[in-house]
Design an enzyme around this catalytic site. Structure first.
Site, PDB file in Angstrom:
ATOM      1  N   GLY A  65      58.293  39.039  30.807  1.00 49.06           N
ATOM      2  CA  GLY A  65      59.138  40.374  30.538  1.00 49.06           C
ATOM      3  C   GLY A  65      60.198  41.074  31.422  1.00 49.06           C
ATOM      4  O   GLY A  65      60.170  39.790  32.506  1.00 49.06           O
ATOM      5  N   GLN A  79      65.631  45.470  37.240  1.00 51.62           N
ATOM      6  CA  GLN A  79      65.612  43.435  38.019  1.00 51.62           C
ATOM      7  C   GLN A  79      66.789  43.200  37.380  1.00 51.62           C
ATOM      8  O   GLN A  79      66.979  42.007  38.322  1.00 51.62           O
ATOM      9  CB  GLN A  79      63.820  43.053  37.461  1.00 51.62           C
ATOM     10  CG  GLN A  79      62.376  43.363  37.258  1.00 51.62           C
ATOM     11  CD  GLN A  79      62.447  42.885  36.366  1.00 51.62           C
ATOM     12  OE1 GLN A  79      60.931  42.503  35.495  1.00 51.62           O
ATOM     13  NE2 GLN A  79      61.201  41.404  37.314  1.00 51.62           N
ATOM     14  N   CYS A  87      55.927  37.927  39.076  1.00 49.87           N
ATOM     15  CA  CYS A  87      56.867  37.957  38.956  1.00 49.87           C
ATOM     16  C   CYS A  87      58.204  37.965  39.165  1.00 49.87           C
ATOM     17  O   CYS A  87      58.004  37.459  40.377  1.00 49.87           O
ATOM     18  CB  CYS A  87      56.948  40.374  39.173  1.00 49.87           C
ATOM     19  SG  CYS A  87      58.229  41.304  38.958  1.00 49.87           S
ATOM     20  N   LEU A  88      59.456  38.102  37.853  1.00 46.32           N
ATOM     21  CA  LEU A  88      60.095  37.118  38.667  1.00 46.32           C
ATOM     22  C   LEU A  88      60.717  37.633  39.981  1.00 46.32           C
ATOM     23  O   LEU A  88      61.509  36.769  40.629  1.00 46.32           O
ATOM     24  CB  LEU A  88      61.765  37.805  37.513  1.00 46.32           C
ATOM     25  CG  LEU A  88      60.981  36.916  36.306  1.00 46.32           C
ATOM     26  CD1 LEU A  88      62.025  36.923  34.872  1.00 46.32           C
ATOM     27  CD2 LEU A  88      60.564  35.039  35.938  1.00 46.32           C
ATOM     28  N   HIS A 107      52.544  46.745  33.601  1.00 50.41           N
ATOM     29  CA  HIS A 107      54.010  46.188  34.800  1.00 50.41           C
ATOM     30  C   HIS A 107      55.182  46.539  34.353  1.00 50.41           C
ATOM     31  O   HIS A 107      55.616  46.970  35.683  1.00 50.41           O
ATOM     32  CB  HIS A 107      52.912  44.637  34.512  1.00 50.41           C
ATOM     33  CG  HIS A 107      54.490  43.722  35.310  1.00 50.41           C
ATOM     34  ND1 HIS A 107      54.052  42.753  36.661  1.00 50.41           N
ATOM     35  CD2 HIS A 107      55.395  43.680  35.663  1.00 50.41           C
ATOM     36  CE1 HIS A 107      54.633  42.394  37.455  1.00 50.41           C
ATOM     37  NE2 HIS A 107      55.557  42.580  37.300  1.00 50.41           N
ATOM     38  N   GLU A 108      55.401  46.307  33.575  1.00 51.29           N
ATOM     39  CA  GLU A 108      56.989  46.223  32.956  1.00 51.29           C
ATOM     40  C   GLU A 108      57.284  48.061  33.447  1.00 51.29           C
ATOM     41  O   GLU A 108      58.414  48.998  34.403  1.00 51.29           O
ATOM     42  CB  GLU A 108      58.075  45.731  31.819  1.00 51.29           C
ATOM     43  CG  GLU A 108      57.548  44.656  31.905  1.00 51.29           C
ATOM     44  CD  GLU A 108      57.515  43.987  32.536  1.00 51.29           C
ATOM     45  OE1 GLU A 108      58.873  43.961  33.769  1.00 51.29           O
ATOM     46  OE2 GLU A 108      57.570  42.529  32.974  1.00 51.29           O
ATOM     47  N   HIS A 163      58.111  48.688  36.669  1.00 55.44           N
ATOM     48  CA  HIS A 163      59.083  48.644  38.020  1.00 55.44           C
ATOM     49  C   HIS A 163      59.814  49.940  37.430  1.00 55.44           C
ATOM     50  O   HIS A 163      61.382  50.136  37.821  1.00 55.44           O
ATOM     51  CB  HIS A 163      59.746  47.527  36.725  1.00 55.44           C
ATOM     52  CG  HIS A 163      59.431  46.058  37.571  1.00 55.44           C
ATOM     53  ND1 HIS A 163      59.695  45.569  38.792  1.00 55.44           N
ATOM     54  CD2 HIS A 163      59.145  44.972  37.485  1.00 55.44           C
ATOM     55  CE1 HIS A 163      59.074  44.860  38.395  1.00 55.44           C
ATOM     56  NE2 HIS A 163      58.553  44.125  37.538  1.00 55.44           N
TER      57      HIS A 163
END
Ligand code: ZN
Length: 178
Positions: free
Chosen positions: A45, A50, A96-97, A138-139, A142
């Site tokens: 994701g 991000q 998370c990236l 989660h996304e 963001h």
């Protein structure tokens, strides 16, 4: 498209992202580039903030964590609105990236309904269960400037505080371009 990954400590990750107006060629190119970044980084994701774009867009690949471990086709969510979180709460591991190397057990509703637009601008409504529901939440966080570490239990968060401080210092010097 030249995208710059935003890491923990970058203020863009704390901003409320803007609604997308017309889904034009630029937005389509951004989404294509986001899919490339997600796949290069072996993520499931990615949200536009991000990659340093403060827009209400995220993508996921549906991940069947429980049984087969299969990863699905990329799905695009533009201007998503979440509703009907289930009463049932599940705890599972997230990473998370933008916060590399940190993994934590996070409690979230087991199911969620999302209304969003696809790349053609069509509205759709879909309910997700289990790990994909977690990916969506989660996304979507963001887009509201929220990171998964904000949802850790206070005690556990305290335990990784030093680690996060070090990470912030390290990542502030890091530049990554696709
Ligand atoms: Zn994330």
């Amino acid at each position: 498209m030249d995208l710059q990954l935003a890491y923990y400590g970058d203020p863009i990750l704390r901003q409320k992202a803007q609604e997308v107006g017309e889904i034009d060629e630029e937005i389509k190119a951004l989404v294509a580039a986001m899919i490339d970044v997600m796949d290069q980084k072996s993520g499931i994701g990615l949200a536009a903030p991000q990659v340093s774009k403060s827009l209400r867009i995220f993508i996921i690949r549906q991940y069947d964590k429980g049984t087969s471990g299969d990863i699905g086709e990329p799905q695009v969510f533009i201007n998503p609105k979440l509703s009907y979180p289930s009463q049932e709460i599940l705890e599972d591991e997230e990473g998370c990236l933008s916060v590399p190397g940190v993994y934590a057990e996070i409690e979230r509703p087991a199911a969620i309904t999302v209304e969003a637009q696809d790349l053609e601008g069509n509205f759709f409504t879909k309910t997700f269960h289990g790990y994909p529901a977690r990916e969506i939440m989660h996304e979507n966080d963001h887009l509201n400037g929220v990171l998964f570490i904000d949802r850790m239990m206070a005690k556990e968060r305290k335990e990784i505080d030093q680690m996060l401080k070090k990470l912030k210092k390290k990542l502030s010097k890091k530049k990554w371009r696709s």
